[in-house]
Scaffold this motif. Structure first.
Motif, mmCIF file in Angstrom:
data_model
loop_
_atom_site.group_PDB
_atom_site.id
_atom_site.type_symbol
_atom_site.label_atom_id
_atom_site.label_comp_id
_atom_site.label_asym_id
_atom_site.label_seq_id
_atom_site.Cartn_x
_atom_site.Cartn_y
_atom_site.Cartn_z
ATOM 1 N N GLY A 10 83.428 42.258 80.183
ATOM 2 C CA GLY A 10 84.639 41.439 80.319
ATOM 3 C C GLY A 10 84.630 40.546 81.536
ATOM 4 N N SER A 33 83.954 46.537 79.701
ATOM 5 C CA SER A 33 83.441 46.843 81.034
ATOM 6 C C SER A 33 83.889 45.754 82.001
ATOM 7 C CB SER A 33 81.913 46.887 80.996
ATOM 8 O OG SER A 33 81.434 47.050 82.304
ATOM 9 N N GLY A 51 83.014 48.860 87.153
ATOM 10 C CA GLY A 51 81.899 48.929 88.092
ATOM 11 C C GLY A 51 80.569 48.621 87.436
ATOM 12 N N GLY A 52 79.583 48.279 88.270
ATOM 13 C CA GLY A 52 78.256 47.919 87.776
ATOM 14 C C GLY A 52 77.573 49.086 87.074
ATOM 15 N N PHE A 53 76.536 48.748 86.314
ATOM 16 C CA PHE A 53 75.789 49.766 85.575
ATOM 17 C C PHE A 53 74.575 50.241 86.369
ATOM 18 C CE2 PHE A 53 77.910 47.137 82.425
ATOM 19 C CZ PHE A 53 78.471 48.077 81.574
ATOM 20 N N GLY A 54 74.213 49.471 87.405
ATOM 21 C CA GLY A 54 72.984 49.763 88.138
ATOM 22 C C GLY A 54 71.808 49.005 87.538
ATOM 23 N N GLY A 55 71.989 47.703 87.347
ATOM 24 C CA GLY A 55 70.899 46.852 86.878
ATOM 25 C C GLY A 55 70.584 47.043 85.400
ATOM 26 N N THR A 75 81.331 37.643 79.857
ATOM 27 C CA THR A 75 81.535 37.394 81.287
ATOM 28 C C THR A 75 81.678 35.887 81.527
ATOM 29 O OG1 THR A 75 79.148 37.381 81.633
ATOM 30 C CG2 THR A 75 80.290 39.457 82.061
ATOM 31 N N HIS A 76 82.089 35.559 82.732
ATOM 32 C CA HIS A 76 82.305 34.166 83.136
ATOM 33 C C HIS A 76 80.979 33.396 83.096
ATOM 34 C CE1 HIS A 76 83.200 30.937 86.039
ATOM 35 N NE2 HIS A 76 84.452 31.076 85.620
ATOM 36 N N ALA A 79 78.712 34.097 85.929
ATOM 37 C CA ALA A 79 78.254 35.474 86.187
ATOM 38 C C ALA A 79 76.828 35.617 85.631
ATOM 39 C CB ALA A 79 79.214 36.484 85.555
ATOM 40 N N GLN A 81 73.951 36.801 86.779
ATOM 41 C CA GLN A 81 73.167 38.031 86.918
ATOM 42 C C GLN A 81 73.505 39.018 85.796
ATOM 43 O OE1 GLN A 81 70.746 38.729 89.404
ATOM 44 N NE2 GLN A 81 70.358 40.296 87.866
ATOM 45 N N MET A 82 74.819 39.200 85.586
ATOM 46 C CA MET A 82 75.253 40.149 84.551
ATOM 47 C C MET A 82 74.756 39.695 83.181
ATOM 48 S SD MET A 82 76.950 43.032 84.164
ATOM 49 C CE MET A 82 75.682 43.564 83.072
ATOM 50 N N ASN A 85 71.059 40.397 82.847
ATOM 51 C CA ASN A 85 70.865 41.846 82.651
ATOM 52 C C ASN A 85 71.234 42.258 81.228
ATOM 53 O OD1 ASN A 85 70.265 41.841 85.323
ATOM 54 N ND2 ASN A 85 71.954 43.155 85.984
ATOM 55 N N LYS A 203 83.799 24.700 90.142
ATOM 56 C CA LYS A 203 82.712 25.077 89.238
ATOM 57 C C LYS A 203 83.067 24.543 87.857
ATOM 58 C CE LYS A 203 83.243 29.448 90.330
ATOM 59 N NZ LYS A 203 83.136 30.861 90.656
HETATM 60 P P1 NAP Z 1 77.255 38.567 88.593
HETATM 61 O O1 NAP Z 1 76.858 37.999 89.907
HETATM 62 O O2 NAP Z 1 76.638 38.024 87.387
HETATM 63 O O3 NAP Z 1 77.034 40.146 88.564
HETATM 64 C C1 NAP Z 1 76.688 40.921 89.699
HETATM 65 C C2 NAP Z 1 76.712 42.374 89.320
HETATM 66 O O4 NAP Z 1 78.054 42.819 89.121
HETATM 67 C C3 NAP Z 1 76.000 42.676 88.014
HETATM 68 O O5 NAP Z 1 74.607 42.760 88.182
HETATM 69 C C4 NAP Z 1 76.659 43.980 87.624
HETATM 70 O O6 NAP Z 1 76.178 45.052 88.425
HETATM 71 C C5 NAP Z 1 78.096 43.759 88.053
HETATM 72 N N1 NAP Z 1 78.924 43.225 86.961
HETATM 73 C C6 NAP Z 1 79.266 41.940 86.722
HETATM 74 N N2 NAP Z 1 80.072 41.840 85.665
HETATM 75 C C7 NAP Z 1 80.246 43.099 85.208
HETATM 76 C C8 NAP Z 1 80.974 43.663 84.133
HETATM 77 N N3 NAP Z 1 81.725 42.904 83.306
HETATM 78 N N4 NAP Z 1 80.920 45.020 83.964
HETATM 79 C C9 NAP Z 1 80.186 45.798 84.803
HETATM 80 N N5 NAP Z 1 79.480 45.314 85.842
HETATM 81 C C10 NAP Z 1 79.516 43.983 86.045
HETATM 82 O O7 NAP Z 1 78.855 38.492 88.445
HETATM 83 P P2 NAP Z 1 79.942 37.768 89.361
HETATM 84 O O8 NAP Z 1 79.732 36.313 89.296
HETATM 85 O O9 NAP Z 1 80.000 38.493 90.681
HETATM 86 O O10 NAP Z 1 81.254 38.118 88.540
HETATM 87 C C11 NAP Z 1 81.762 39.446 88.534
HETATM 88 C C12 NAP Z 1 82.776 39.558 87.413
HETATM 89 O O11 NAP Z 1 83.837 38.618 87.614
HETATM 90 C C13 NAP Z 1 82.180 39.256 86.042
HETATM 91 O O12 NAP Z 1 82.617 40.256 85.160
HETATM 92 C C14 NAP Z 1 82.719 37.909 85.669
HETATM 93 O O13 NAP Z 1 82.967 37.784 84.290
HETATM 94 C C15 NAP Z 1 84.016 37.828 86.461
HETATM 95 N N6 NAP Z 1 84.304 36.461 86.907
HETATM 96 C C16 NAP Z 1 83.346 35.749 87.569
HETATM 97 C C17 NAP Z 1 83.627 34.452 87.963
HETATM 98 C C18 NAP Z 1 82.572 33.633 88.662
HETATM 99 O O14 NAP Z 1 82.860 32.446 88.957
HETATM 100 N N7 NAP Z 1 81.387 34.145 88.924
HETATM 101 C C19 NAP Z 1 84.883 33.883 87.704
HETATM 102 C C20 NAP Z 1 85.840 34.659 87.031
HETATM 103 C C21 NAP Z 1 85.538 35.935 86.634
HETATM 104 P P3 NAP Z 1 74.985 46.022 87.928
HETATM 105 O O15 NAP Z 1 73.724 45.227 88.081
HETATM 106 O O16 NAP Z 1 75.096 47.185 88.864
HETATM 107 O O17 NAP Z 1 75.255 46.382 86.509
#
Ligand code: NAP
Length: 263
Positions: A10, A33, A51-55, A75-76, A79, A81-82, A85, A203
């Protein structure tokens, strides 16, 4: 008949809407998630884990342990990395997967957009003494602007920073405001005028919730530095929750009759 177990990654409105529809179906169990980075997120229907899954390996283990039959990456678009993965883990665990990627925003007549590929480029693109610059990049990206001591920044984050939160180096002249979308054009216009904003950094997230600032910028003739999306992950991609439902019907055999049109 066994109920299909579906995991949604999510973080977007599409993920939320998909969870609502799947939860309303008798024939499947939906788990969303959440990364767990937002203090008070909107909680979707159905089961939720945080929370993260651990890669990649952690996600492979989760998919297998929870007997997940389909994975929807909602996911966004930033995002990355997610999403990477998710694509790798789904392939490894042999779980069918789809990525929801809403359309990017496109510049319209009257827009003054300056497209860049990365946040580092965005920080370099701002002219010297650019004036007040509104950063709608998310708090984790603010460090990219730390060297720009010639510019006054206004940054919008969902909530106040946690006491121990470390965002790295921050710009010298930085004011925070806190608010959560969806935003309206009138209030965005007022905010830009009240703070005397001269530039915006955004963005290219797409979707309606954060678009109002761009309409307000167009009305006020303000330039926008628009950071393009990272490359999408490998695998099948659809544009919204309804298209993801159709994909689930085709790939997991869900009966989605009556669910397809409600937005
Ligand atoms: P990211 O850099 O792609 O992800 C970093 C780590 O966070 C992933 O490797 C994973 O950890 C964990 N993670 C991310 N999304 C997850 C999910 N839905 N469920 C469980 N673990 C998750 O992500 P990010 O840019 O930091 O964004 C984090 C969350 O915020 C995402 O769910 C994304 O949809 C939301 N979001 C992001 C943005 C943005 O601009 N980036 C804007 C709005 C909302 P592990 O490797 O340990 O699994």
């Amino acid at each position: 008949m066994a109920r299909a177990r579906i995991l949604i990654l999510g973080g977007t409105g599409d993920g939320f809407r998909l969870a609502e529809r799947l939860h309303a179906m008798a024939e499947c169990d939906v788990i969303t998630s959440m990364a767990g980075v937002t203090a008070a997120p909107k909680v979707p229907a159905g089961a939720v884990r945080r929370g993260g899954f651990g890669g990649v390996d952690g996600l492979v283990n989760y998919l297998q342990a929870e007997r997940i039959e389909a994975l929807v990456d909602a996911t966004h678009p930033f995002a990355a990395q997610m999403s990477r993965n998710a694509a790798l883990a789904a392939a490894q665990a042999q779980v069918p997967a789809v990525h929801i990627s809403r359309s990017s925003w496109e510049a319209l007549p009257g827009d003054d957009w300056h497209n860049v590929a990365t946040m580092t480029e965005a920080a370099a693109k701002l002219p010297s003494n650019a004036g007040t610059t509104f950063l709608t990049t998310g708090k984790t990206q603010l460090h990219h602007f730390a060297q720009r001591n010639d510019v006054t920044f206004l940054a919008r984050t969902v909530g106040p920073l946690g006491e121990d939160e470390d965002l790295g180096p921050l710009p010298e002249k930085l004011t925070f405001i806190h608010d959560k979308g969806p935003f309206e054009v009138a209030s965005e216009r007022k905010l830009l005028q009240d703070y005397g904003v001269a530039w915006i950094v955004s963005k290219n997230s797409g979707g309606p919730a954060a678009y109002a600032k761009l309409e307000a910028a167009r009305e006020l003739g303000l330039p926008v530095i628009m950071v393009q999306r990272p490359s999408p992950p490998n695998g099948h991609c659809v544009c919204d929750a309804i298209a993801a439902l159709r994909w689930l019907a085709a790939n997991v055999g869900l009966n989605i009759r009556g669910m397809e049109t409600a937005r």
